[in-house]
Structure formats: structure tokens, C-alpha cells
Design a protein around this motif. Sequence first.
Motif, PDB file in Angstrom:
ATOM      1  N   ASP A 283       0.946   4.109  -2.802  1.00 29.68           N
ATOM      2  CA  ASP A 283       0.683   5.510  -2.457  1.00 29.68           C
ATOM      3  C   ASP A 283       1.745   6.411  -3.075  1.00 29.68           C
ATOM      4  N   VAL A 284       3.006   5.951  -3.006  1.00 23.46           N
ATOM      5  CA  VAL A 284       4.092   6.752  -3.575  1.00 23.46           C
ATOM      6  C   VAL A 284       3.918   6.864  -5.091  1.00 23.46           C
TER       7      VAL A 284
ATOM      8  N   ASP B 239       1.250   6.646  -6.738  1.00 30.38           N
ATOM      9  CA  ASP B 239       0.064   7.425  -7.038  1.00 30.38           C
ATOM     10  C   ASP B 239       0.311   8.918  -6.937  1.00 30.38           C
TER      11      ASP B 239
ATOM     12  N   THR C 264       0.836  -1.207   0.000  1.00 26.41           N
ATOM     13  CA  THR C 264       0.000   0.000   0.000  1.00 26.41           C
ATOM     14  C   THR C 264       0.865   1.250   0.000  1.00 26.41           C
ATOM     15  N   ALA C 265       1.960   1.213   0.778  1.00 26.75           N
ATOM     16  CA  ALA C 265       2.850   2.379   0.820  1.00 26.75           C
ATOM     17  C   ALA C 265       3.474   2.627  -0.552  1.00 26.75           C
TER      18      ALA C 265
END
Lengths: 305, 309
Positions: A146-147, A149, A142-143
Amino acid sequence: MGGVLSKAPGPTGEETRRLSSVGEPPYASSAFFIAARRLCKNKTAVIGLVVFLLICLACLLAPYLTKWNYYTLNSKTMRLRPSLEHLFGTDSMGRDVLTRMLYGGRITLRIAVLAASMAAVAGSVLGVISGYAGKRADKLVTAVLDVLDSIPIVVLALVSEAVLGWGRGNFMYAIAIAATPKFAQLVRGSVLNITGSAYIEASRALGISHFGIIFRHILRNVAPPLIVRYTISVTETMLTCTIMGYLSVGITPPTPEWGAIVHEVRGYVLTNPIMTILPCLVVSITLISFSLFGDGVRDALDPHE
Amino acid sequence: MVRYIIFRLLRVIAIVLVVIFILFVLLYTLPGSRVGTIPISGYGDALDDIFESLNVKDGLLTKYIRYCYNVFVHFSFKSSPDTRYRTVSLIRARTLTTVYILVCGLALTLILGVPIGVYTAIRKNRPADRLINSILMLASSIPSYSIALLILLVFCAYLKILPVIVAPRTPVSYIMPTLTVAISGMSSVARMTRAYMLEVLEQPYITALRAKGIKESSVIYRHALKNALIPIISFLRGFSAQLLCGTLVVEQFFTLPGIGMHLLGAVSTRNHDDLLGGAVVMTIILALMNIVSDVAYAVFNPQIRLKAE
């Protein structure tokens, strides 16, 4: 394929639906059969697909369809208006615009389909990992997503061009990376939904390996939303690809690309608008036809709508 | 709510720092960066001193920390000697241009998109809804450069109310870019609004409100739209990236001196500092837009707003 299938004897769509709702998970083939039949009934979707395939075919057969080529400069045929000889006119270097569109379609469509496919594979892998492999892997994935994105697509494209080499179509990887998070989030959600269900627990109790469960049960269940996402993604990657071409990111002359061609002929917009409108129209029709097909696929696979 | 906002803020800041680090490492370890091509030793003491004063010999991490310090504290993007002045002054003015288009474009997108979405939701399946919906469907597949072309054609060639060439950074120069951004973004916002409004309008509490005899306009705007706005705001978060991309196209098309032009100019001159500077600014802009939509989400969503109390 749907045409052949619909003539074959067997349960009708209604019967299959009733049968599949009895208890067993629906088999991929029968689900595919139902969806394909539904898709064939949807006229706009079929028209969209036909138009899109015709455009693809024209691009594939480009060498046989035109007598010009996309790179030879000709000072005698500069800036000609559309005529029978040059249907889309010629650009400021005397090259036939229609020919460039046909050859450009090869590049645009290839990049769009390849980028969407890469994103689908990468996103599925990441999604399965984060949904299936436990909390820590989930947090890590997920991290990372997120980056990814939060990097603007143009920046991603420019950086990938700078790192991997300019003007060789390397921005395709950037488009793929930008499309990956949506696939991963979708697959992750579906996987989390399915892993809780009883039959996955039962398969695990039977001693089926993790890979067996992932490939036989989970991926099969994720397939319908994944296919819908893929069709949306192809439209998006195509749009992004032409925008990159328009911004001259990663496409160097004389390589034809749809966005790049629009960029080349944009100067005629006030003096000879039809020359700019025609290439824009081709790009728009391709995008619209494929998204009509995509809408049809969504409606066919999602019976709630 | 304050806790939620602070948490999101910290997360976004961490992500931005990571992104800048990735960009920094990728662009500065590249072969072909100017400083890297000069062999650092063997030029005598004088050159060594110059290199020392320019901090060329520092480690990557030190450079990165100094870069971030300069960006966030001084808003300056100096990292290599010959462009230190240019990069700062250009980026400041150009960032403003881009931010103007983004803010005006987003505002106009919402002003046009949300009411159209609400209208089509109210008139579900009537001719007006079908017509508008198919137009929106078509519009959402048209690339923004085509929309820019059409707008230029309509306003400059047929209506002749706007000049083709305008001085940059004057109010008139923002009209067509803003319209382009708004029209290309409006269709997806309107379609989203329609979908969420339809979902909300089917809920039992709407029926209850109507049964109570509350005015229809009040039902729709005060009660239904308020709830439909929450998913629309969370949709805007993903939409901001698309908006930023559209802004770049618009800048290029109308030759506005924005951050996108800066970035693309850096490409044609292979100037890695400008490239990094532009990339960092764009990342920060995107992050700020995400923060704004997060805050708006917290403000509009009572589940988050009332948690603290």
C-alpha cells in the motif's frame, strides 16, 4: 518453438484438453504446448512479436547498421532534414537521430525488460509470502505494498536517483518497485485460491515440504496469469522508461534513450514536424507491437475469452 | 458508509505520513545535503546560536514531526534556511496549476471515455465497435508526449486556432494540456467501461428488464451503467497514479509552471528541499485522489452505502 512442437506426433490440442480435464492437474509442458499453438494461430500477435523482435534486433546490431556514432558532435551536419544519408535527420548537435534511436533502444528495452523481470521476481516472492505464510505476514506485506502504491512513480524515480547516484540508470529500480505491487497482488490472489484446494492439502499430508509445495504446485499454477501480467508489465515499464527519459529523470546527455531523444527533437515540431514524428512513431510502434503480442498471450493462456 | 469512509481516510493519512517519513529520511540523511556538510561544532558561539535557532541539531524524528506540522498546518515546506520563503510561495501557486490540469483532465477523460465505452459495448462486434476498439487499443500504447505533439501540431500548425505561446495560468493555456491528459487517459477508461458494461449486460436482470418492456436507453443508462460504474470507479484508483504521471509530461511539454516543473527544477539544481517539497505535495495529491475515488466508491456501491443503515 511452436512450429517444431506442432509437427511432433502426440495428442492434438483437443485431446490434451480433454485428457487434462479428466482429473489430474495439467502438466506445464502440455499447457505450454496448447498455449503456444494457440498463440501461433493468432495473426496479430505473431505480427506484433515479429515487429518487436525486428526492432530489438536492429538495436542489437546498431554498430553494424550505421556508420555514425551517437555521441560525436558535428557542427557541419546540424539540423539536417531526413535524407538517404540521415534517414531520421540530425539533431541540433549534428548527431544522426536514427543512430541515437538504435543505441537508445538498447537502453530503453534493457531497462524495460530488467525492471519488469525484477518486479516479477520481487512481486512473486512477496505474493507467495503473503498468500502462504499466514495472516500476520499477509498484513505486513499488504501494508508495504500500500505504501509503495501511494508514492508517485516520478517521486520514486527521483528519490532513487538521489540516493543511489544521478544519471546512472538507477531509476530502473524505481520502475521495478512501482511495478511490483501488481505482481504481488496477482500472485497473492492465486496462492490464496490454490492453498484451499484438496490436492495441496493432500501434498501436505504426504509430508512434502513447504518449498516443494510452493515450487511444484503453487508456482506452476500461478504461471499463466503471471506470464500475462509480465507481458503487460513490459509494455508499462517501457512506457514509464521513455516518460522518465522525456522528463530527463535519470538520463544525462549524451546517453541516448527514446524518451530523451523525443525531448531533444521536440523543438522541430512546428518547423519540421517529420523529424519529431519519426522518433515518436518508432516508440509507439514498439509499444503497440509488444502490447499486441501481450494481448495474444493473454488470449492464448485464458481460454474463457 | 461513514465508518467505511473514516476508516479509508485514516488509512490514507497513515500511509501518507509513512511515505513522507521515508522520503524525509532518505533525502535528509543523504551525503551532500548542505547542512550536513558544515561541521556543526567548532565555529564559536555565534554560529552555534544560529544553528540552534535553525534547529539543525535536533534529532531526525523531531525534525520530521516539525516538518509534518509545517506541511499540514501551514502548508509550508521550510526545512533549511535559505529557501524557506521561496519554497512556500512557489509550491502554493504551482500546486494549483497541477490540480487544475488534473481535475479538468480527469473530468474530460470521464466525459469522453465512459460514453464511448458504453457505445462500443452496445454495438459489440459490429464494425463501429471494432473500429473504435482498435483505435483505442492503439491510442493506449502511444506515450502522452507523442499525443501532446500531435495536438500541438493539429491545433497550432494545421488548424491555427490556438497560439503556441500563451501566458501561464490563463484559461487558454489549459486547453491543450487538458486535451492531452484526457486523450491519453480516455482509451483505458473507455476499454474498461466496455468490458464491465458487457459483463453487466449479460446478467439475467437486464434480460428481465428488457422482457418487462422497459425502454432500451433506460435499461442501459439507469440500470446497467449504474452497476458497471462501481468497478470503473475502483479502476480509477489505480488510474490516478498514471494520470499524475501524464500531468507531469504535459507540464513539461507545454512548460506550465506546475508542481512537476518544480520537482524537476529541483533536480537540476540539486535542491533537496524543493525536491522533498515537490515529492510531498505529489504524494498528498495522489492520496487525495485516492480518497475521492474511495468516497465515490462508497457512494455508488450499495453494498457499502447501505451497510450502516
